[in-house]
Each structure stands twice: as structure tokens, then as C-alpha cells.
Design a protein around this motif. Structure first.
Motif, mmCIF file in Angstrom:
data_model
loop_
_atom_site.group_PDB
_atom_site.id
_atom_site.type_symbol
_atom_site.label_atom_id
_atom_site.label_comp_id
_atom_site.label_asym_id
_atom_site.label_seq_id
_atom_site.Cartn_x
_atom_site.Cartn_y
_atom_site.Cartn_z
ATOM 1 N N TYR B 10 4.772 2.195 87.738
ATOM 2 C CA TYR B 10 3.545 2.181 87.614
ATOM 3 C C TYR B 10 3.360 1.884 89.263
ATOM 4 C CZ TYR B 10 2.528 1.803 82.920
ATOM 5 O OH TYR B 10 2.848 2.259 81.308
ATOM 6 N N GLN B 11 2.567 2.908 89.987
ATOM 7 C CA GLN B 11 2.305 3.048 91.112
ATOM 8 C C GLN B 11 0.696 2.400 91.543
ATOM 9 O OE1 GLN B 11 4.669 2.345 94.538
ATOM 10 N NE2 GLN B 11 3.021 1.648 94.837
ATOM 11 N N VAL B 12 0.099 1.520 92.074
ATOM 12 C CA VAL B 12 -1.568 1.540 92.896
ATOM 13 C C VAL B 12 -1.117 1.594 94.366
ATOM 14 C CG1 VAL B 12 -3.596 0.993 92.945
ATOM 15 C CG2 VAL B 12 -1.901 0.714 90.850
ATOM 16 N N THR B 13 -1.975 2.672 94.318
ATOM 17 C CA THR B 13 -2.042 2.866 96.343
ATOM 18 C C THR B 13 -3.679 3.230 96.809
ATOM 19 O OG1 THR B 13 -1.346 3.812 98.272
ATOM 20 C CG2 THR B 13 -1.865 5.786 96.108
ATOM 21 N N GLN B 14 -3.585 2.952 97.877
ATOM 22 C CA GLN B 14 -4.539 3.008 98.179
ATOM 23 C C GLN B 14 -5.391 4.235 98.749
ATOM 24 O OE1 GLN B 14 -5.194 -0.034 101.200
ATOM 25 N NE2 GLN B 14 -6.683 -1.558 99.760
ATOM 26 N N PRO B 81 -2.333 10.251 99.299
ATOM 27 C CA PRO B 81 -2.778 10.395 98.295
ATOM 28 C C PRO B 81 -4.167 10.291 98.332
ATOM 29 C CG PRO B 81 -1.186 8.555 98.535
ATOM 30 C CD PRO B 81 -1.838 9.391 99.306
ATOM 31 N N GLY B 82 -4.791 11.479 97.241
ATOM 32 C CA GLY B 82 -6.210 11.634 97.473
ATOM 33 C C GLY B 82 -6.816 10.861 95.939
ATOM 34 N N LEU B 83 -8.063 10.958 95.627
ATOM 35 C CA LEU B 83 -8.385 10.377 94.285
ATOM 36 C C LEU B 83 -7.658 12.243 93.256
ATOM 37 C CD1 LEU B 83 -11.438 9.295 95.410
ATOM 38 C CD2 LEU B 83 -9.654 7.854 95.033
ATOM 39 N N GLY B 84 -7.541 12.901 93.743
ATOM 40 C CA GLY B 84 -7.002 13.986 92.594
ATOM 41 C C GLY B 84 -5.618 14.415 92.206
ATOM 42 N N ASP B 85 -4.921 12.785 93.633
ATOM 43 C CA ASP B 85 -3.785 12.911 92.691
ATOM 44 C C ASP B 85 -3.154 11.312 91.826
ATOM 45 O OD1 ASP B 85 -3.008 13.595 96.278
ATOM 46 O OD2 ASP B 85 -3.575 14.546 94.609
ATOM 47 N N ALA B 86 -3.781 11.126 92.114
ATOM 48 C CA ALA B 86 -3.615 9.994 90.573
ATOM 49 C C ALA B 86 -3.623 11.114 89.330
ATOM 50 C CB ALA B 86 -5.378 9.559 90.162
ATOM 51 N N ALA B 87 -1.641 10.523 88.508
ATOM 52 C CA ALA B 87 -1.775 11.071 87.801
ATOM 53 C C ALA B 87 -0.126 10.879 87.546
ATOM 54 C CB ALA B 87 -1.078 12.736 88.197
ATOM 55 N N MET B 88 0.575 11.395 86.699
ATOM 56 C CA MET B 88 1.683 10.614 86.185
ATOM 57 C C MET B 88 2.421 11.961 86.630
ATOM 58 S SD MET B 88 3.950 8.617 84.193
ATOM 59 C CE MET B 88 3.452 8.751 82.137
ATOM 60 N N TYR B 89 3.726 11.560 87.290
ATOM 61 C CA TYR B 89 4.471 12.133 87.883
ATOM 62 C C TYR B 89 6.015 12.053 87.421
ATOM 63 C CZ TYR B 89 1.189 12.661 91.488
ATOM 64 O OH TYR B 89 0.222 13.076 92.214
ATOM 65 N N LEU B 90 6.420 14.030 86.816
ATOM 66 C CA LEU B 90 8.059 13.373 85.760
ATOM 67 C C LEU B 90 9.255 13.614 86.562
ATOM 68 C CD1 LEU B 90 5.984 14.522 82.708
ATOM 69 C CD2 LEU B 90 7.157 12.066 83.174
ATOM 70 N N CYS B 91 10.375 12.676 86.268
ATOM 71 C CA CYS B 91 11.353 13.308 87.300
ATOM 72 C C CYS B 91 12.312 14.872 86.207
ATOM 73 C CB CYS B 91 11.955 12.772 87.656
ATOM 74 S SG CYS B 91 13.811 13.028 88.374
#
Lengths: 115, 115
Positions: B10-14, B81-91
């Protein structure tokens, strides 16, 4: 070019009932077909795959799927649903022509199991 | 067990603050992928590495970059990062060829929240 269509974004079944999740594909080359399962906040886990040979493939957790070339289908079934089967299921297709082939996913089906 | 490990989970960024997500694998697979998955959607391929060769999807924004310093590790950098980049990122990883080609093994994912 390839594509996957999953019929039904949400499916509800009673515990102990048959699970049937539908997947139809299109592919310009012989396909490899997959079903993946995703639990909340987890990655995707391979349930089963069809590459060549036997058209009825068995996977983990009692699931199986049958490759029907004439119907371009690869439906996922399980005879008796369990509460732990509640998850999202993705059908996927790729080309069976060696080397790297892009994997195309369907839009997913959320399975709800009702006690 | 051989596996794919993603950090952080989990990563939270501004808004606008760069983020790096990491992926490591012990499967010795040649191909590594980054997917973006938004809520209730199919995973969307951003890019993949075929050994050291980087392959970008045509519709992946320039805001997304990747590095693969060695066979075992791969990084996803989101520069602003923009608000639209909030997502799950899967490797995910796969073999280069043979019977296991294009069978994806996924990590558990990194969920990115953008404030």
C-alpha cells in the motif's frame, strides 16, 4: 488480434449450487486460454489453463473448463460452490504461436456465494 | 517457494509527488510485466521487459516509466501521480518460450492512493 468476452459482470449462486462463468474468445491464431481468480486486494492467481491436448482441463479448488473450438468458448464450472469461491474471475487469451504473445483479459465476473 | 514479491503493498502519495513501486521474482522468468488495474476492471498492460528489452504499450502515458536493473528486479516509476493514477499496480512474470510461455505469475499488487 484477440479478444475475450465474459458474459455477466456479476453472478450469484447459492452455496452448494453449480457455478458457471461464461467466456467467449476470438483469436486469429490457435489460442492459449486461461482463467485467473482474484481475491480482494490481491493479485491474480492462475486457476487453470488450456494450451493443447485435452479440451477439458481441471484446475485448483475443484474448478474445470472446457475448450470448445466450434463455439469459441471456454466456460468455467464447479459442481458445488463454496463460500470461499467468492472472488472475481478473469478469462484470458493469448496466441499459441511461440515466443511472446500479449495476454488479453476479459472484464471479469464477480462471483457472489449466498449462504 | 518461487514467487513474485511486490513492495510496498500500500502506497499513499500526494498529487504530483513521485512514486516508485518495486517487484522482485525468484522464478528466473525472462519476461516481467507491469499492469494497472482500476476498480472492477481488467488489468491493463503498461509495459513489459523481454529480458532487457523494454516494450511500451502505445497508450501508456509518459508519466509511467520502468527500470529493470537485473533479471530479478523491476521498478515502476510514476513521475507525477495524478488522481487518475490511483489504482492497483500488478507485477507479473512469465517464461520466454516453451510450454510455460505467456502463463503469467502475479505478485500480490501495490495499491496506490493519490491525495
Amino acid at each position: 488480434a484477440q479478444s475475450v468476452t465474459q458474459l455477466g459482470s456479476h453472478v450469484s449462486v447459492s452455496e452448494g449450487a453449480l457455478v458457471l462463468l461464461r467466456c467467449n474468445y476470438s483469436s486469429s491464431v490457435p489460442p492459449y486460454l486461461f482463467w485467473y481468480v482474484q481475491y480482494p486486494n490481491q493479485g491474480l492467481q492462475l486457476l487453470l489453463k488450456y494450451t493443447t491436448g485435452a479440451t477439458l482441463v481441471k484446475g485448483i479448488n475443484g474448478f474445470e473448463a472446457e475448450f470448445k473450438k466450434s463455439e469459441t468458448s471456454f466456460h468455467l464450472t464447479k459442481p458445488s460452490a463454496h463460500m470461499s469461491d467468492a472472488a472475481e474471475y478473469f478469462c484470458a487469451v493469448t496466441g499459441n504461436s511461440g515466443g511472446y504473445q500479449k495476454v488479453t483479459f476479459g472484464t471479469g465476473t464477480k462471483l457472489q456465494v449466498i449462504p | 517457494d518461487a514467487m513474485v514479491i511486490q513492495n510496498p503493498r500500500y502506497q499513499v502519495t500526494q498529487f504530483g509527488k513521485p512514486v516508485t513501486l518495486s517487484c522482485s521474482q525468484t522464478l528466473n522468468h525472462n519476461v516481467m510485466y507491469w499492469y494497472q488495474q482500476k476498480s472492477s476492471q481488467a488489468p491493463k498492460l503498461l509495459f513489459h521487459y523481454y529480458d532487457k528489452d523494454f516494450n511500451n504499450e502505445a497508450d501508456t502515458p509518459d508519466n509511467f516509466q520502468s527500470r529493470r536493473p537485473n533479471t530479478s528486479f523491476c521498478f515502476l516509476d510514476i513521475r507525477s501521480p495524478g488522481l487518475g493514477d490511483a489504482a492497483m499496480y500488478l507485477c507479473a512474470t512469465s517464461r520466454r518460450g516453451g510450454a510455460g510461455a505467456n502463463v503469467l505469475t502475479f505478485g500480490a499488487g501495490s495499491r496506490l492512493t493519490v491525495l
